[in-house]
Design a protein around this motif. Structure first.
Motif, short mmCIF file in Angstrom:
data_model
loop_
_atom_site.label_atom_id
_atom_site.label_comp_id
_atom_site.label_asym_id
_atom_site.label_seq_id
_atom_site.Cartn_x
_atom_site.Cartn_y
_atom_site.Cartn_z
N THR A 91 8.67 -7.88 -43.58
CA THR A 91 9.42 -6.55 -43.56
C THR A 91 9.25 -5.93 -42.47
OG1 THR A 91 7.35 -5.34 -44.49
CG2 THR A 91 8.79 -6.16 -46.41
N SER A 92 8.69 -7.21 -41.74
CA SER A 92 8.90 -6.47 -39.94
C SER A 92 9.82 -6.98 -39.30
CB SER A 92 6.97 -6.20 -38.84
OG SER A 92 6.17 -5.39 -40.00
N LYS A 93 9.83 -6.67 -38.54
CA LYS A 93 11.39 -7.38 -37.43
C LYS A 93 10.62 -7.32 -35.37
CE LYS A 93 14.88 -5.11 -36.47
NZ LYS A 93 16.58 -4.90 -36.72
N SER A 152 8.38 -2.47 -33.34
CA SER A 152 7.99 -2.61 -32.34
C SER A 152 6.72 -3.27 -32.28
CB SER A 152 7.76 -1.27 -32.20
OG SER A 152 7.26 -0.72 -30.29
N LYS A 153 7.47 -5.03 -33.16
CA LYS A 153 6.32 -6.10 -32.49
C LYS A 153 6.52 -7.29 -31.32
CE LYS A 153 4.44 -4.43 -37.12
NZ LYS A 153 3.25 -4.91 -37.69
N VAL A 154 5.85 -7.70 -30.45
CA VAL A 154 5.97 -9.20 -30.54
C VAL A 154 4.86 -10.39 -30.82
CG1 VAL A 154 5.46 -10.32 -28.07
CG2 VAL A 154 6.30 -7.73 -28.62
N ASN A 200 -4.00 -8.52 -37.03
CA ASN A 200 -2.64 -9.18 -36.32
C ASN A 200 -1.53 -8.68 -36.94
OD1 ASN A 200 -4.31 -12.16 -36.16
ND2 ASN A 200 -5.74 -11.44 -38.56
N CYS A 201 -0.60 -9.81 -37.64
CA CYS A 201 0.52 -9.10 -38.07
C CYS A 201 1.05 -10.16 -38.64
CB CYS A 201 1.35 -8.78 -37.84
SG CYS A 201 2.76 -8.21 -38.32
N GLY A 202 0.92 -10.59 -41.01
CA GLY A 202 1.10 -11.60 -41.42
C GLY A 202 2.56 -11.20 -41.80
N ASN A 203 3.02 -10.29 -41.08
CA ASN A 203 4.59 -10.58 -41.15
C ASN A 203 5.46 -10.69 -40.50
OD1 ASN A 203 5.91 -9.29 -43.85
ND2 ASN A 203 4.94 -7.37 -43.64
N ILE A 204 5.23 -10.49 -39.17
CA ILE A 204 6.14 -11.70 -38.40
C ILE A 204 4.75 -12.81 -38.01
CG2 ILE A 204 5.43 -11.57 -35.29
CD1 ILE A 204 7.45 -8.84 -37.13
N PRO A 262 -8.91 0.89 -38.24
CA PRO A 262 -8.75 -0.30 -39.60
C PRO A 262 -6.71 1.00 -40.37
CG PRO A 262 -10.06 1.35 -39.68
CD PRO A 262 -9.59 1.24 -38.25
N LYS A 263 -6.30 0.36 -41.12
CA LYS A 263 -5.43 0.46 -42.43
C LYS A 263 -6.00 1.79 -42.96
CE LYS A 263 -2.51 -2.02 -39.31
NZ LYS A 263 -1.75 -1.91 -37.94
N MET A 264 -4.85 2.13 -43.96
CA MET A 264 -6.02 3.20 -45.10
C MET A 264 -4.56 3.62 -45.58
SD MET A 264 -8.43 4.56 -43.04
CE MET A 264 -9.10 5.87 -43.63
N VAL A 289 3.55 6.00 -42.15
CA VAL A 289 3.15 4.63 -42.89
C VAL A 289 4.28 4.36 -43.44
CG1 VAL A 289 3.22 5.75 -46.20
CG2 VAL A 289 1.93 7.46 -43.83
N HIS A 290 3.36 3.21 -43.53
CA HIS A 290 4.12 1.73 -44.31
C HIS A 290 5.42 1.76 -45.34
CE1 HIS A 290 4.89 -2.42 -44.08
NE2 HIS A 290 4.03 -2.85 -43.22
N THR A 291 6.60 1.43 -44.64
CA THR A 291 7.40 1.65 -45.91
C THR A 291 7.22 0.12 -46.95
OG1 THR A 291 9.10 0.05 -44.68
CG2 THR A 291 9.28 2.18 -44.27
N GLY A 325 1.63 -3.99 -44.82
CA GLY A 325 1.45 -6.00 -44.40
C GLY A 325 0.45 -6.57 -45.36
N VAL A 326 1.10 -7.93 -44.29
CA VAL A 326 0.58 -8.66 -45.61
C VAL A 326 -0.25 -9.27 -45.39
CG1 VAL A 326 0.52 -11.33 -45.57
CG2 VAL A 326 2.65 -10.14 -45.14
N LEU A 327 -1.39 -9.14 -44.13
CA LEU A 327 -3.14 -9.34 -44.73
C LEU A 327 -3.71 -7.61 -45.21
CD1 LEU A 327 -2.71 -11.27 -41.45
CD2 LEU A 327 -3.93 -12.18 -43.67
N GLY A 328 -2.87 -6.78 -44.55
CA GLY A 328 -3.17 -4.82 -45.24
C GLY A 328 -2.91 -5.93 -46.40
N ALA A 329 -2.53 -6.14 -47.18
CA ALA A 329 -2.06 -5.74 -48.49
C ALA A 329 -3.59 -7.44 -49.17
CB ALA A 329 -0.90 -7.29 -49.47
O1 NQM Z 1 -0.59 -6.61 -42.30
C1 NQM Z 1 1.88 -3.55 -40.26
C2 NQM Z 1 3.48 -4.95 -40.84
C3 NQM Z 1 2.65 -5.10 -40.55
C4 NQM Z 1 1.37 -5.99 -40.75
C5 NQM Z 1 0.97 -3.01 -39.98
C6 NQM Z 1 1.36 -6.65 -41.35
C7 NQM Z 1 -0.34 -7.41 -42.04
O2 NQM Z 1 3.82 -4.91 -42.05
O3 NQM Z 1 -0.27 -8.78 -41.90
O4 NQM Z 1 1.90 -7.72 -41.87
O5 NQM Z 1 -0.11 -2.62 -41.44
O6 NQM Z 1 0.74 -2.45 -38.65
O7 NQM Z 1 3.84 -6.13 -40.39
#
Ligand code: NQM
Length: 358
Positions: A15-17, A60-62, A94-98, A251-253, A275-277, A280-284
């Protein structure tokens, strides 16, 4: 004079770009690299009008990808969060989506050879040292982005990319429950601090006076709420051994509430100021790991999935199901399984022309 173009691929990952680069196409010096990436993405500017960024942290990710020198690992992936409205590039999360786009990118760039109908790419997440095996559909010798998996938050369908994680628990903080407790009181509020690959703090929406089904815009515009969440986050950073996180993107909240769409839990995630739409993957994965054990702050709100079923987290645009198994060992809690399904899409390939230095 126009600066030389830089080889770049733009992909949606989950869900990211983000903009994907070979490490060899970027300056080796991190300061020079980050300065270049700010100009590539158009930061700092709320609209990122002069660059590739989309004016939101999720766009806004690389990804910086290189062949790995480690045996048994195909590629190294460094994730960089380019802050939209500040001249900051952070490698602290980290970013699990990217990550979902890294396998396809590595194959397209010839870092990994196609193995058959599917190709497994073993990826070292350089931000934290964790490992992920991504499986990419490669029928006929090239990446096939099409398929029939729908993921909430992305229109239409695309080919499934299973992500299987190893060594994610405590990868930023040293422990799955880095404070040593299942519940802490932080800035006067009950919280569970967990790190299943993403340092995450779980709060109960009802403790914060919200229902947990508000839209991201409603939550972001509640100044009292956002100030309280930030106070808790700064305290959590210290309690989790992350130090001063004022300028960090974690940390994410995660605000947890009882599920309303047949999932296991409802979530709203501050990442940390927008607030995330979705989530995140690792967030979840981290949130699930911090909800499953009895005694965690929002465990009683969980509607447990059937045996063997994934753990579905409801979020503002639907649901995200992750496979998470948490076990209690003699020396503490372990994350025995962490996996998720994502998709990716190649959007553009070519050269990007960074804004000149001012
Ligand atoms: O938690 C957004 C995303 C993320 C991070 C963020 C992610 C993850 O959705 O692994 O994917 O929490 O900044 O890209």
């Amino acid at each position: 004079m126009t600066a030389a173009g830089l080889p770049c691929m733009l992909l949606r990952g989950g869900t990211s770009k983000g903009a994907y680069f070979l490490a060899s196409d970027l300056p080796a010096d991190p300061g020079e690299r980050d300065d270049l990436l700010l100009r590539v993405m158009g930061s700092p500017d709320p609209r990122q009008i002069d660059g590739l960024g989309g004016g939101h942290p999720l766009t806004s990710k690389v990804a910086v990808v290189a062949p790995s020198e480690e045996s048994g690992v195909d590629v190294d992936y460094l994730f960089l969060q380019v802050v939209v409205d500040q001249a900051v590039v952070s490698d602290r999360q980290n970013c699990g989506n990217i990550l979902a786009g890294v396998g396809p990118f590595a194959i397209e760039r010839g870092l990994v050879s196609v193995a058959g109908e599917t190709t497994s790419v073993r990826i070292r997440l350089r931000n934290t040292g964790s490992i992920c095996t991504a499986t990419v559909a490669t029928p006929g010798g090239s990446v096939d982005y099409d398929g029939d998996l729908a993921i909430d938050g992305v229109p239409g369908t695309a080919g499934a990319i299973p992500l299987d994680f190893e060594e994610v628990a405590g990868s930023s903080t040293g422990g799955l429950f880095p404070t040593g407790n299942l519940v802490d009181t932080l800035a006067g509020t009950r919280a569970t601090c967990v790190d299943g690959g993403m340092p995450t703090v779980i709060l109960r929406a009802d403790d914060l006076g919200v229902t947990g089904d508000e839209s991201p815009e409603e939550l972001e515009s509640d100044a009292t709420l956002t100030a309280r969440v930030e106070r808790i986050r700064l305290a959590a950073g210290r309690a989790m051994g992350l130090g001063d996180v004022a300028d960090a993107t974690m940390p994410k909240m995660v605000l947890a509430s009882a599920p309303v769409q047949g999932g296991a839990i409802a979530t709203r995630s501050f990442i940390p100021h927008r607030v995330h739409t979705s989530i995140g993957v690792l967030g979840a994965i981290s949130a699930a790991a911090g909800l499953i054990p009895e005694g965690t702050v929002a465990h009683d709100l969980v509607s447990p999935p059937g045996s063997g079923d994934p753990f579905a987290l409801e979020h503002p645009t639907g649901r995200f199901a992750v496979e998470v198994v948490v076990d209690q060992a003699e020396d503490g809690w372990t994350l025995t399984r962490a996996a998720a399904l994502r998709t990716a899409r190649k959007i553009f390939e070519g050269a990007v022309f960074p804004r000149p230095r001012t």
